[in-house]
Motif scaffolding. Structure first.
Motif, PDB file in Angstrom:
ATOM      1  N   VAL A   1       0.840  -1.198   0.000  1.00 55.19           N
ATOM      2  CA  VAL A   1       0.000   0.000   0.000  1.00 55.19           C
ATOM      3  C   VAL A   1       0.878   1.252   0.000  1.00 55.19           C
ATOM      4  CG1 VAL A   1      -1.684   1.309   1.348  1.00 55.19           C
ATOM      5  CG2 VAL A   1      -1.971  -1.145   1.045  1.00 55.19           C
ATOM      6  N   ASP A   2       1.959   1.241   0.779  1.00 57.87           N
ATOM      7  CA  ASP A   2       2.872   2.392   0.804  1.00 57.87           C
ATOM      8  C   ASP A   2       3.508   2.628  -0.562  1.00 57.87           C
ATOM      9  OD1 ASP A   2       2.276   2.788   3.454  1.00 57.87           O
ATOM     10  OD2 ASP A   2       4.076   1.751   4.192  1.00 57.87           O
ATOM     11  N   ARG A   3       3.916   1.537  -1.233  1.00 54.92           N
ATOM     12  CA  ARG A   3       4.496   1.674  -2.594  1.00 54.92           C
ATOM     13  C   ARG A   3       3.483   2.260  -3.552  1.00 54.92           C
ATOM     14  NH1 ARG A   3       6.501  -3.576  -1.786  1.00 54.92           N
ATOM     15  NH2 ARG A   3       4.917  -4.380  -3.179  1.00 54.92           N
ATOM     16  N   ARG A   4       2.247   1.781  -3.480  1.00 54.13           N
ATOM     17  CA  ARG A   4       1.200   2.297  -4.368  1.00 54.13           C
ATOM     18  C   ARG A   4       0.893   3.758  -4.083  1.00 54.13           C
ATOM     19  NH1 ARG A   4      -1.785  -1.006  -7.856  1.00 54.13           N
ATOM     20  NH2 ARG A   4      -2.486   1.062  -8.437  1.00 54.13           N
ATOM     21  N   ASN A   5       0.886   4.130  -2.812  1.00 52.38           N
ATOM     22  CA  ASN A   5       0.644   5.529  -2.463  1.00 52.38           C
ATOM     23  C   ASN A   5       1.771   6.427  -2.947  1.00 52.38           C
ATOM     24  OD1 ASN A   5      -1.851   5.204  -1.261  1.00 52.38           O
ATOM     25  ND2 ASN A   5      -0.985   4.854   0.764  1.00 52.38           N
ATOM     26  N   ALA A   6       3.003   5.935  -2.945  1.00 47.58           N
ATOM     27  CA  ALA A   6       4.141   6.721  -3.425  1.00 47.58           C
ATOM     28  C   ALA A   6       4.084   6.885  -4.947  1.00 47.58           C
ATOM     29  CB  ALA A   6       5.443   6.056  -3.020  1.00 47.58           C
ATOM     30  N   GLU A   7       3.538   5.892  -5.642  1.00 53.10           N
ATOM     31  CA  GLU A   7       3.432   5.965  -7.107  1.00 53.10           C
ATOM     32  C   GLU A   7       2.343   6.938  -7.544  1.00 53.10           C
ATOM     33  OE1 GLU A   7       2.643   2.077  -8.548  1.00 53.10           O
ATOM     34  OE2 GLU A   7       4.595   1.293  -7.951  1.00 53.10           O
ATOM     35  N   ALA A   8       1.309   7.069  -6.785  1.00 54.61           N
ATOM     36  CA  ALA A   8       0.147   7.864  -7.191  1.00 54.61           C
ATOM     37  C   ALA A   8       0.480   9.321  -7.498  1.00 54.61           C
ATOM     38  CB  ALA A   8      -0.952   7.776  -6.143  1.00 54.61           C
ATOM     39  N   PRO A   9       1.195  10.069  -6.650  1.00 59.33           N
ATOM     40  CA  PRO A   9       1.487  11.477  -6.974  1.00 59.33           C
ATOM     41  C   PRO A   9       2.365  11.613  -8.220  1.00 59.33           C
ATOM     42  CG  PRO A   9       1.823  11.087  -4.642  1.00 59.33           C
ATOM     43  CD  PRO A   9       1.585   9.756  -5.285  1.00 59.33           C
ATOM     44  N   ARG A  10       3.302  10.691  -8.390  1.00 57.10           N
ATOM     45  CA  ARG A  10       4.179  10.744  -9.551  1.00 57.10           C
ATOM     46  C   ARG A  10       3.372  10.564 -10.840  1.00 57.10           C
ATOM     47  NH1 ARG A  10       7.917   6.074 -11.032  1.00 57.10           N
ATOM     48  NH2 ARG A  10       6.569   5.261  -9.443  1.00 57.10           N
ATOM     49  N   LYS A  11       2.476   9.614 -10.854  1.00 55.44           N
ATOM     50  CA  LYS A  11       1.663   9.384 -12.042  1.00 55.44           C
ATOM     51  C   LYS A  11       0.744  10.567 -12.308  1.00 55.44           C
ATOM     52  CE  LYS A  11       1.686   4.382 -12.077  1.00 55.44           C
ATOM     53  NZ  LYS A  11       0.900   3.155 -12.025  1.00 55.44           N
ATOM     54  N   LEU A  12       0.222  11.177 -11.254  1.00 60.12           N
ATOM     55  CA  LEU A  12      -0.644  12.327 -11.414  1.00 60.12           C
ATOM     56  C   LEU A  12       0.129  13.496 -12.013  1.00 60.12           C
ATOM     57  CD1 LEU A  12      -3.462  13.427 -10.970  1.00 60.12           C
ATOM     58  CD2 LEU A  12      -2.766  14.121  -8.682  1.00 60.12           C
ATOM     59  N   SER A  13       1.366  13.715 -11.559  1.00 55.27           N
ATOM     60  CA  SER A  13       2.171  14.805 -12.111  1.00 55.27           C
ATOM     61  C   SER A  13       2.529  14.517 -13.569  1.00 55.27           C
ATOM     62  CB  SER A  13       3.440  15.029 -11.283  1.00 55.27           C
ATOM     63  OG  SER A  13       4.269  13.894 -11.338  1.00 55.27           O
ATOM     64  N   ASP A  14       2.756  13.255 -13.924  1.00 48.98           N
ATOM     65  CA  ASP A  14       3.027  12.890 -15.322  1.00 48.98           C
ATOM     66  C   ASP A  14       1.817  13.205 -16.185  1.00 48.98           C
ATOM     67  OD1 ASP A  14       5.520  12.000 -14.582  1.00 48.98           O
ATOM     68  OD2 ASP A  14       4.967   9.867 -14.605  1.00 48.98           O
ATOM     69  N   ARG A  15       0.629  12.934 -15.710  1.00 47.48           N
ATOM     70  CA  ARG A  15      -0.586  13.229 -16.471  1.00 47.48           C
ATOM     71  C   ARG A  15      -0.744  14.731 -16.655  1.00 47.48           C
ATOM     72  NH1 ARG A  15      -5.357  10.485 -13.548  1.00 47.48           N
ATOM     73  NH2 ARG A  15      -6.536  11.125 -15.364  1.00 47.48           N
ATOM     74  N   ARG A  16      -0.407  15.501 -15.614  1.00 50.72           N
ATOM     75  CA  ARG A  16      -0.515  16.941 -15.697  1.00 50.72           C
ATOM     76  C   ARG A  16       0.440  17.488 -16.763  1.00 50.72           C
ATOM     77  NH1 ARG A  16       0.517  18.611 -10.321  1.00 50.72           N
ATOM     78  NH2 ARG A  16      -1.319  17.435  -9.816  1.00 50.72           N
ATOM     79  N   LEU A  17       1.679  16.963 -16.793  1.00 43.35           N
ATOM     80  CA  LEU A  17       2.671  17.393 -17.791  1.00 43.35           C
ATOM     81  C   LEU A  17       2.189  17.048 -19.210  1.00 43.35           C
ATOM     82  CD1 LEU A  17       6.033  16.454 -16.069  1.00 43.35           C
ATOM     83  CD2 LEU A  17       5.158  18.737 -16.517  1.00 43.35           C
ATOM     84  N   ASN A  18       1.619  15.859 -19.372  1.00 52.48           N
ATOM     85  CA  ASN A  18       1.109  15.460 -20.686  1.00 52.48           C
ATOM     86  C   ASN A  18      -0.025  16.365 -21.144  1.00 52.48           C
ATOM     87  OD1 ASN A  18       2.911  13.374 -20.985  1.00 52.48           O
ATOM     88  ND2 ASN A  18       1.530  11.839 -20.105  1.00 52.48           N
ATOM     89  N   LEU A  19      -0.878  16.763 -20.201  1.00 49.54           N
ATOM     90  CA  LEU A  19      -1.981  17.653 -20.566  1.00 49.54           C
ATOM     91  C   LEU A  19      -1.465  19.040 -20.962  1.00 49.54           C
ATOM     92  CD1 LEU A  19      -4.669  16.740 -17.893  1.00 49.54           C
ATOM     93  CD2 LEU A  19      -4.792  16.314 -20.347  1.00 49.54           C
ATOM     94  N   GLU A  20      -0.444  19.511 -20.252  1.00 54.43           N
ATOM     95  CA  GLU A  20       0.135  20.834 -20.561  1.00 54.43           C
ATOM     96  C   GLU A  20       0.841  20.815 -21.921  1.00 54.43           C
ATOM     97  OE1 GLU A  20       2.613  21.721 -17.244  1.00 54.43           O
ATOM     98  OE2 GLU A  20       0.912  22.076 -15.901  1.00 54.43           O
ATOM     99  N   ARG A  21       1.502  19.720 -22.249  1.00 57.02           N
ATOM    100  CA  ARG A  21       2.200  19.611 -23.534  1.00 57.02           C
ATOM    101  C   ARG A  21       1.214  19.578 -24.697  1.00 57.02           C
ATOM    102  NH1 ARG A  21       6.219  14.815 -21.829  1.00 57.02           N
ATOM    103  NH2 ARG A  21       7.418  16.003 -20.310  1.00 57.02           N
ATOM    104  N   SER A  22       0.095  18.890 -24.487  1.00 57.75           N
ATOM    105  CA  SER A  22      -0.862  18.749 -25.577  1.00 57.75           C
ATOM    106  C   SER A  22      -1.673  20.021 -25.790  1.00 57.75           C
ATOM    107  CB  SER A  22      -1.802  17.582 -25.319  1.00 57.75           C
ATOM    108  OG  SER A  22      -2.586  17.828 -24.175  1.00 57.75           O
ATOM    109  N   ALA A  23      -1.727  20.911 -24.811  1.00 55.16           N
ATOM    110  CA  ALA A  23      -2.534  22.138 -24.925  1.00 55.16           C
ATOM    111  C   ALA A  23      -1.818  23.249 -25.651  1.00 55.16           C
ATOM    112  CB  ALA A  23      -2.929  22.615 -23.539  1.00 55.16           C
TER     113      ALA A  23
END
Length: 119
Positions: A97-119
């Motif tokens: 659960v701790d590993r999954r929680n640590a992955e979640a913010p990183r993946k969210l920031s990656d999605r944010r970067l992808n959205l900014e690049r595509s805009a």
């Protein structure tokens, strides 16, 4: 009709005066009636078990047994055989659960970067 007090762990004939011979079982504290048999809980009240069966691990994670079995097959969570059953250490589940929680913010920031690049 008189009412009888039923002691825990005893049988009582219901409706004996009406000719109905069905019996019911009132389980004692710590016992569960399951498929016609009584299963006595081995857990001591107040003691949290460290090792879980696959079904208990699924309840602990709020997931299905299939999901826990997938975690075991993919070596994301370690387990071992104790006697005749496979058990999972609660600490292993907490680490997962701790590993999954640590992955979640990183993946969210990656999605944010992808959205900014595509805009």
């Amino acid at each position: 009709m008189t009412s009888k007090a039923i002691k825990a762990g005893t049988y009582d004939e219901k409706g004996a005066d009406a000719g109905n011979c069905k019996r019911s079982f009132t389980a004692m504290p710590g016992e569960k009636k399951h498929a016609g048999t009584t299963v006595r809980s081995t857990a001591t009240p107040g003691v949290v078990p460290r090792l879980f069966s696959i079904a208990e691990a699924a309840r602990y994670l709020g997931a299905t047994t299939w999901f826990v079995e997938e975690l075991l097959r993919n070596d994301e969570v370690r387990s071992f055989v104790l006697g005749k059953r496979r058990v999972v250490d609660s600490r292993q589940l907490d680490l997962y659960v701790d590993r999954r929680n640590a992955e979640a913010p990183r993946k969210l920031s990656d999605r944010r970067l992808n959205l900014e690049r595509s805009a």
